[in-house]
Structures are given as C-alpha cells and as structure tokens.
Design a protein around this motif. Structure first.
Motif, PDB file in Angstrom:
ATOM      1  N   ASN A  61      46.079   9.708  73.504  1.00  0.00           N
ATOM      2  CA  ASN A  61      45.063   9.491  74.523  1.00  0.00           C
ATOM      3  C   ASN A  61      43.968   8.586  73.982  1.00  0.00           C
ATOM      4  OD1 ASN A  61      46.138  12.447  74.934  1.00  0.00           O
ATOM      5  ND2 ASN A  61      45.367  11.787  76.928  1.00  0.00           N
ATOM      6  N   SER A  62      43.568   7.606  74.777  1.00  0.00           N
ATOM      7  CA  SER A  62      42.458   6.733  74.404  1.00  0.00           C
ATOM      8  C   SER A  62      41.184   7.558  74.237  1.00  0.00           C
ATOM      9  CB  SER A  62      42.236   5.675  75.489  1.00  0.00           C
ATOM     10  OG  SER A  62      41.739   6.300  76.671  1.00  0.00           O
ATOM     11  N   ASP A  63      40.188   6.971  73.628  1.00  0.00           N
ATOM     12  CA  ASP A  63      38.900   7.657  73.471  1.00  0.00           C
ATOM     13  C   ASP A  63      38.354   8.087  74.826  1.00  0.00           C
ATOM     14  OD1 ASP A  63      39.033   7.255  70.743  1.00  0.00           O
ATOM     15  OD2 ASP A  63      37.607   5.592  70.725  1.00  0.00           O
ATOM     16  N   ARG A  64      38.451   7.198  75.813  1.00  0.00           N
ATOM     17  CA  ARG A  64      37.936   7.512  77.155  1.00  0.00           C
ATOM     18  C   ARG A  64      38.647   8.724  77.749  1.00  0.00           C
ATOM     19  NH1 ARG A  64      38.692   5.573  82.624  1.00  0.00           N
ATOM     20  NH2 ARG A  64      40.561   4.463  81.971  1.00  0.00           N
ATOM     21  N   GLN A  65      39.954   8.767  77.609  1.00  0.00           N
ATOM     22  CA  GLN A  65      40.709   9.886  78.163  1.00  0.00           C
ATOM     23  C   GLN A  65      40.515  11.161  77.343  1.00  0.00           C
ATOM     24  OE1 GLN A  65      41.927  10.018  81.102  1.00  0.00           O
ATOM     25  NE2 GLN A  65      41.464   7.861  81.434  1.00  0.00           N
ATOM     26  N   ALA A  66      40.351  11.031  76.041  1.00  0.00           N
ATOM     27  CA  ALA A  66      40.068  12.212  75.213  1.00  0.00           C
ATOM     28  C   ALA A  66      38.739  12.843  75.637  1.00  0.00           C
ATOM     29  CB  ALA A  66      40.047  11.843  73.735  1.00  0.00           C
ATOM     30  N   ARG A  67      37.730  12.010  75.911  1.00  0.00           N
ATOM     31  CA  ARG A  67      36.446  12.521  76.402  1.00  0.00           C
ATOM     32  C   ARG A  67      36.618  13.239  77.731  1.00  0.00           C
ATOM     33  NH1 ARG A  67      34.460   8.215  73.909  1.00  0.00           N
ATOM     34  NH2 ARG A  67      34.725   6.755  75.624  1.00  0.00           N
ATOM     35  N   GLU A  79      40.167   6.260  68.513  1.00  0.00           N
ATOM     36  CA  GLU A  79      41.595   6.195  68.811  1.00  0.00           C
ATOM     37  C   GLU A  79      42.416   5.472  67.752  1.00  0.00           C
ATOM     38  OE1 GLU A  79      41.401   2.457  71.961  1.00  0.00           O
ATOM     39  OE2 GLU A  79      40.873   4.471  72.663  1.00  0.00           O
ATOM     40  N   ASN A  80      41.903   4.379  67.213  1.00  0.00           N
ATOM     41  CA  ASN A  80      42.673   3.644  66.206  1.00  0.00           C
ATOM     42  C   ASN A  80      42.859   4.447  64.923  1.00  0.00           C
ATOM     43  OD1 ASN A  80      43.054   1.479  67.911  1.00  0.00           O
ATOM     44  ND2 ASN A  80      41.228   0.416  67.187  1.00  0.00           N
ATOM     45  N   GLU A  81      41.860   5.227  64.552  1.00  0.00           N
ATOM     46  CA  GLU A  81      41.995   6.075  63.360  1.00  0.00           C
ATOM     47  C   GLU A  81      42.951   7.229  63.619  1.00  0.00           C
ATOM     48  OE1 GLU A  81      38.185   7.211  61.759  1.00  0.00           O
ATOM     49  OE2 GLU A  81      37.514   5.118  61.677  1.00  0.00           O
ATOM     50  N   ARG A  82      42.868   7.834  64.815  1.00  0.00           N
ATOM     51  CA  ARG A  82      43.804   8.908  65.162  1.00  0.00           C
ATOM     52  C   ARG A  82      45.233   8.371  65.159  1.00  0.00           C
ATOM     53  NH1 ARG A  82      42.795  10.469  70.445  1.00  0.00           N
ATOM     54  NH2 ARG A  82      41.209   8.897  70.800  1.00  0.00           N
ATOM     55  N   ILE A  95      53.899   4.285  67.698  1.00  0.00           N
ATOM     56  CA  ILE A  95      52.672   4.857  68.255  1.00  0.00           C
ATOM     57  C   ILE A  95      52.167   3.906  69.330  1.00  0.00           C
ATOM     58  CG2 ILE A  95      50.308   5.606  67.756  1.00  0.00           C
ATOM     59  CD1 ILE A  95      52.222   7.053  66.024  1.00  0.00           C
ATOM     60  N   THR A  96      51.595   4.496  70.366  1.00  0.00           N
ATOM     61  CA  THR A  96      50.875   3.692  71.353  1.00  0.00           C
ATOM     62  C   THR A  96      49.677   4.503  71.829  1.00  0.00           C
ATOM     63  OG1 THR A  96      51.129   2.248  73.277  1.00  0.00           O
ATOM     64  CG2 THR A  96      52.133   4.448  73.434  1.00  0.00           C
ATOM     65  N   ILE A  97      48.650   3.809  72.245  1.00  0.00           N
ATOM     66  CA  ILE A  97      47.458   4.450  72.801  1.00  0.00           C
ATOM     67  C   ILE A  97      47.496   4.200  74.299  1.00  0.00           C
ATOM     68  CG2 ILE A  97      44.934   4.440  72.854  1.00  0.00           C
ATOM     69  CD1 ILE A  97      45.143   3.369  69.877  1.00  0.00           C
ATOM     70  N   PHE A  98      47.364   5.276  75.078  1.00  0.00           N
ATOM     71  CA  PHE A  98      47.390   5.094  76.528  1.00  0.00           C
ATOM     72  C   PHE A  98      46.048   5.490  77.130  1.00  0.00           C
ATOM     73  CE2 PHE A  98      48.929   9.400  75.930  1.00  0.00           C
ATOM     74  CZ  PHE A  98      48.436  10.131  76.998  1.00  0.00           C
ATOM     75  N   ASP A  99      45.644   4.738  78.158  1.00  0.00           N
ATOM     76  CA  ASP A  99      44.324   4.923  78.748  1.00  0.00           C
ATOM     77  C   ASP A  99      44.379   5.552  80.137  1.00  0.00           C
ATOM     78  OD1 ASP A  99      41.472   4.647  78.532  1.00  0.00           O
ATOM     79  OD2 ASP A  99      41.596   2.983  79.945  1.00  0.00           O
TER      80      ASP A  99
END
Length: 163
Positions: A61-67, A79-82, A95-99
């Motif tokens: 999950n992107s930072d925005r979605q994690a929030r 997100e990049n560190e996770r 790995i991919t980050i999804f928003d």
C-alpha cells in the motif's frame, strides 16, 4: 544505497515480467499489505504465499493508502523503504507499490493464480474474492494465526517508554 534483491517495479513493468514468467509455466502468487513495521507474522504470511507457487509478487500500500487504512500517524516508514525491506526477503520475486484503495486493479493487471491472504481472513471474507475468481485465480489463506500485529508492537513500545 538500496540493498534489495527483488526488483521494485511500476505496474506496467510488473505486468511484463509476470507475463514472461507465466509463459514459462510459472504459478503466480500475489500477497499484499502495508508492512509498516515488519514482524514475524508478515514473514510467515509471505513465506506461506511463496509456497503456493513459483513467483511471489508483493503489493505494498502506498503511503496515502496506508494512512487511509491505519490513521494519520501511519505509516512510520515511507513506501519505498517498506518496499526495500520486503524486497530483501529471499522468497519475494517482485514488489510493486499500489495507490488504489484496494488491490483489485493490481489483481486485474497481473491475473495471479493465487491471491494469498492472512489468517485474519477466511476464503469467503476476502474482499477481492470475486475479482480473483473473475481472472481465473483462487484465494488462499496462509501464514500463522494472527498473533502478531504492527499496532500491537507500537503499543508495547509506547508502554515501555512510559515505565
């Protein structure tokens, strides 16, 4: 300097890589989560997901979605560190980050054979169960009992600080 071994890919590149691996006969597995504070439950979940097939894709999950999911104080790590931490696990392939708010669009894009979810779900309670079936895959519940959580770790640390 990043130390990850699994590539962290944009969606279009991920789709290309997954399609190449599928054409070689590989079984594609998708796992997803915030992975804000990595703990043994995460590792066991991802190891269980990898056991389902040849290629493990992890959507973060992107930072925005994690929030949106965890509250304004989260995530603790960007997100990049996770993604880099998860990529360092030997059994993770991509790995991919999804928003998006859910992993449904990622499922549609890569059409995994399995969508792995943790033991806090049942096959019937997985929100994306219909989407995974539409693309020809199936839901699998993996990992150990839900005895670990990042939220619980945060509480333990906060309690220790006030003593």
């Amino acid at each position: 300097m990043p130390v990850s071994s699994a590539p962290i890919l944009k969606r279009a590149d991920l789709v290309k890589m997954v399609n190449e691996r599928r054409s070689d006969g590989s079984t594609i597995v998708l796992a997803n989560g915030c992975f804000d504070l990595l703990h043994v439950g995460h590792v066991r979940y991802l190891a269980g997901a990898k056991a389902l097939g040849n290629v493990l894709v992890v959507g973060i999950n992107s930072d925005r979605q994690a929030r949106a999911l965890k509250g304004n104080a989260r995530p603790f790590m960007p997100e990049n560190e996770r993604a880099e931490i998860i990529a360092s696990l030997s059994f993770v392939d991509f790995i991919t980050i999804f928003d998006e708010p859910t992993v449904e669009e990622l499922i549609r894009a890569i059409r995994p054979d399995y969508h792995a979810k943790g033991t806090d779900y049942t096959v019937d309670s997985v929100p994306e169960r219909e989407i995974i079936r539409e693309v020809g895959g199936q839901v699998a519940i993996v990992g150990d009992p839900k005895d670990h959580s990042s939220t619980e770790l945060i509480s333990i640390v906060k309690d220790a600080e006030t003593r």
